[in-house]
Design a protein around this motif. Structure first.
Motif, mmCIF file in Angstrom:
data_model
loop_
_atom_site.group_PDB
_atom_site.id
_atom_site.type_symbol
_atom_site.label_atom_id
_atom_site.label_comp_id
_atom_site.label_asym_id
_atom_site.label_seq_id
_atom_site.Cartn_x
_atom_site.Cartn_y
_atom_site.Cartn_z
ATOM 1 N N ASP A 3 -4.793 8.613 -2.968
ATOM 2 C CA ASP A 3 -4.646 7.328 -3.668
ATOM 3 C C ASP A 3 -4.029 6.278 -2.754
ATOM 4 O O ASP A 3 -4.491 5.130 -2.706
ATOM 5 C CB ASP A 3 -3.768 7.492 -4.910
ATOM 6 N N LEU A 4 -2.977 6.657 -2.052
ATOM 7 C CA LEU A 4 -2.328 5.727 -1.140
ATOM 8 C C LEU A 4 -3.292 5.290 -0.044
ATOM 9 O O LEU A 4 -3.381 4.098 0.289
ATOM 10 C CB LEU A 4 -1.084 6.366 -0.521
ATOM 11 N N SER A 5 -4.011 6.253 0.521
ATOM 12 C CA SER A 5 -4.951 5.915 1.584
ATOM 13 C C SER A 5 -6.009 4.933 1.091
ATOM 14 O O SER A 5 -6.355 3.966 1.793
ATOM 15 C CB SER A 5 -5.610 7.194 2.106
ATOM 16 N N ARG A 6 -6.518 5.148 -0.119
ATOM 17 C CA ARG A 6 -7.528 4.235 -0.665
ATOM 18 C C ARG A 6 -6.955 2.829 -0.871
ATOM 19 O O ARG A 6 -7.647 1.828 -0.614
ATOM 20 C CB ARG A 6 -8.061 4.781 -1.994
ATOM 21 N N GLN A 7 -5.712 2.752 -1.324
ATOM 22 C CA GLN A 7 -5.106 1.430 -1.501
ATOM 23 C C GLN A 7 -4.904 0.727 -0.153
ATOM 24 O O GLN A 7 -5.170 -0.478 -0.019
ATOM 25 C CB GLN A 7 -3.774 1.553 -2.245
ATOM 26 N N LEU A 8 -4.465 1.466 0.834
ATOM 27 C CA LEU A 8 -4.256 0.869 2.156
ATOM 28 C C LEU A 8 -5.577 0.426 2.781
ATOM 29 O O LEU A 8 -5.606 -0.546 3.548
ATOM 30 C CB LEU A 8 -3.544 1.865 3.074
ATOM 31 N N ASP A 9 -6.644 1.130 2.453
ATOM 32 C CA ASP A 9 -7.958 0.748 2.974
ATOM 33 C C ASP A 9 -8.387 -0.628 2.481
ATOM 34 O O ASP A 9 -9.286 -1.244 3.077
ATOM 35 C CB ASP A 9 -9.014 1.777 2.562
ATOM 36 N N ARG A 10 -7.766 -1.122 1.423
ATOM 37 C CA ARG A 10 -8.098 -2.452 0.908
ATOM 38 C C ARG A 10 -7.509 -3.565 1.776
ATOM 39 O O ARG A 10 -7.945 -4.719 1.685
ATOM 40 C CB ARG A 10 -7.594 -2.598 -0.533
ATOM 41 N N LEU A 11 -6.503 -3.213 2.578
ATOM 42 C CA LEU A 11 -5.841 -4.198 3.431
ATOM 43 C C LEU A 11 -6.589 -4.319 4.752
ATOM 44 O O LEU A 11 -7.334 -3.421 5.153
ATOM 45 C CB LEU A 11 -4.395 -3.777 3.695
#
Length: 374
Positions: free
Chosen positions: A138-146
């Protein structure tokens, strides 16, 4: 409601985006130490000249007024109270995190992100309010948005926090390549172990946990306002994250086994043969390739046990009285020493082998970990 903070500068520095998430999954596991950890973080920001209002803070049930923080008074009585955290933006929920990352993505901000979590965890997962799970993936997917150019530093103190070292990989999956985004982190303990520090007791002078030691090393000031010796081990005029991490390994008198992303990466590459070779070699010889913060950790623990630096770890352990490792804290210091020696020995082996790809990966992690708030 927007969670974005204004971009400001502090002593001519761009202000990082500070994202702070804390609290338990319910009021029964929402100990007062978690609230006090966030208050100490805000004091640490002020020590560096940053405005605490710039940090985005999500905690437990947020601002709904519910008495959800559990504490035990000096008479041993249990109570509950509402959060009292300045600049609190809301609850520690997946919805709030998703909204914040979405707003950040919409700005295409390339400001560095420092993400601090203090709460509870399971392997590969944080526990948010309502016992909601927030995984490494989940964290990785959110960071991929940046933007890819946004560097990210984690500092996590929950049980099994070392499992989040995998966030450096695409999708948080160690079987996949590294994320193109620069990521690194520091964790209270390895992926397979619980950590300490979630207490309902109110006296901060008695708190012993990784985040307390990390931020004391980083800022030079403990959570009770006392000065500590400088952790600027390489003498460059600033304290890096890696140096604060080294300080914590010596300062934190608990059963934790602190680890960073570069250390987890090196540890995962070590074979039994590598460990036998490292533990069988003279400690002084291994130290010849150590970085200053590594040398500090090894020398401090070696001195604590009166070990001989000219002898190997195996030789030193063979003469160590059992009474000196009779509790979990002493045993943890010995494990920290073993881990540090493996970190040093594996880096030396990797560089001697000349594998350009592996060296580039390690240097990328080390460069991220050498960052600072100064």
């Amino acid at each position: 409601m927007s969670f974005l903070s204004d971009s400001t500068t502090c002593q001519n520095r761009p202000t990082p985006n500070f994202l702070v998430v804390g609290g338990g999954g319910s009021r029964e596991s929402n100990e007062i130490a978690l609230e006090k950890n966030l208050l100490y973080f805000q004091r640490t920001l002020r020590t560096f000249g940053y405005n605490p209002a710039e940090a985005i803070v999500f905690f437990a049930n947020g601002n709904d007024g519910g008495a959800t923080i559990r504490y035990i008074d000096r008479l041993g009585q249990q109570h509950f109270k509402s959060p009292e955290i300045p600049h609190l933006r809301g609850g520690a929920t997946g919805e709030n995190l998703d909204r914040w990352f979405g707003e950040m993505a919409s700005t295409a901000s390339r400001r560095p992100l420092f993400f601090y979590f203090t709460g509870h965890g399971l392997p590969q997962s944080l526990i948010l309010w309502g016992h909601e799970s927030f995984t490494v993936a989940d964290l990785s997917r959110q960071l991929d948005r940046l933007p890819r150019e946004t560097p990210v530093v984690l500092m996590m103190a929950q049980c099994y926090s070392g499992s989040f070292a995998d966030f450096i990989y695409q999708g948080g999956d160690r079987a996949r390549p590294l994320s193109p985004q620069t990521r690194c982190g520091f964790f209270a303990t390895v992926a397979s172990r619980p950590s300490v520090g979630c207490t309902p007791l109110i006296d901060e002078a008695d708190y012993r946990d990784y985040s307390s030691s990390f931020f004391a090393g980083l800022s030079g000031v403990t959570r009770t306002g006392q000065s500590v010796p400088s952790a600027d081990y390489n003498g460059d005029g600033r304290v890096s994250y890696a140096e604060a991490h080294g300080f914590a390994k010596v300062d934190e008198q608990t059963m934790d086994w602190p680890i960073s992303t570069s250390e987890a990466w090196l540890q995962n590459r070590a074979t039994e043969a590598d460990r036998d070779r490292i533990f069988g070699g003279a400690i002084a010889t291994l130290l010849s390739t150590a970085r200053p913060e590594q040398e500090y950790v090894v020398n401090s623990i070696v001195s604590q046990f009166n070990f001989d630096r000219q002898a190997s770890l195996v030789e030193n352990l063979s003469t160590l009285p059992e009474s000196e490792v009779s509790d979990r804290v002493q045993a943890a210091y010995l494990m920290r020493l073993q881990m540090e020696l493996v970190n040093i020995g594996m880096e030396a082996k990797l560089r001697a082998a000349g594998d350009a790809g592996a060296i580039a990966t390690l240097d990328r992690l080390l460069n991220c970990e050498s960052g600072s708030w100064q």
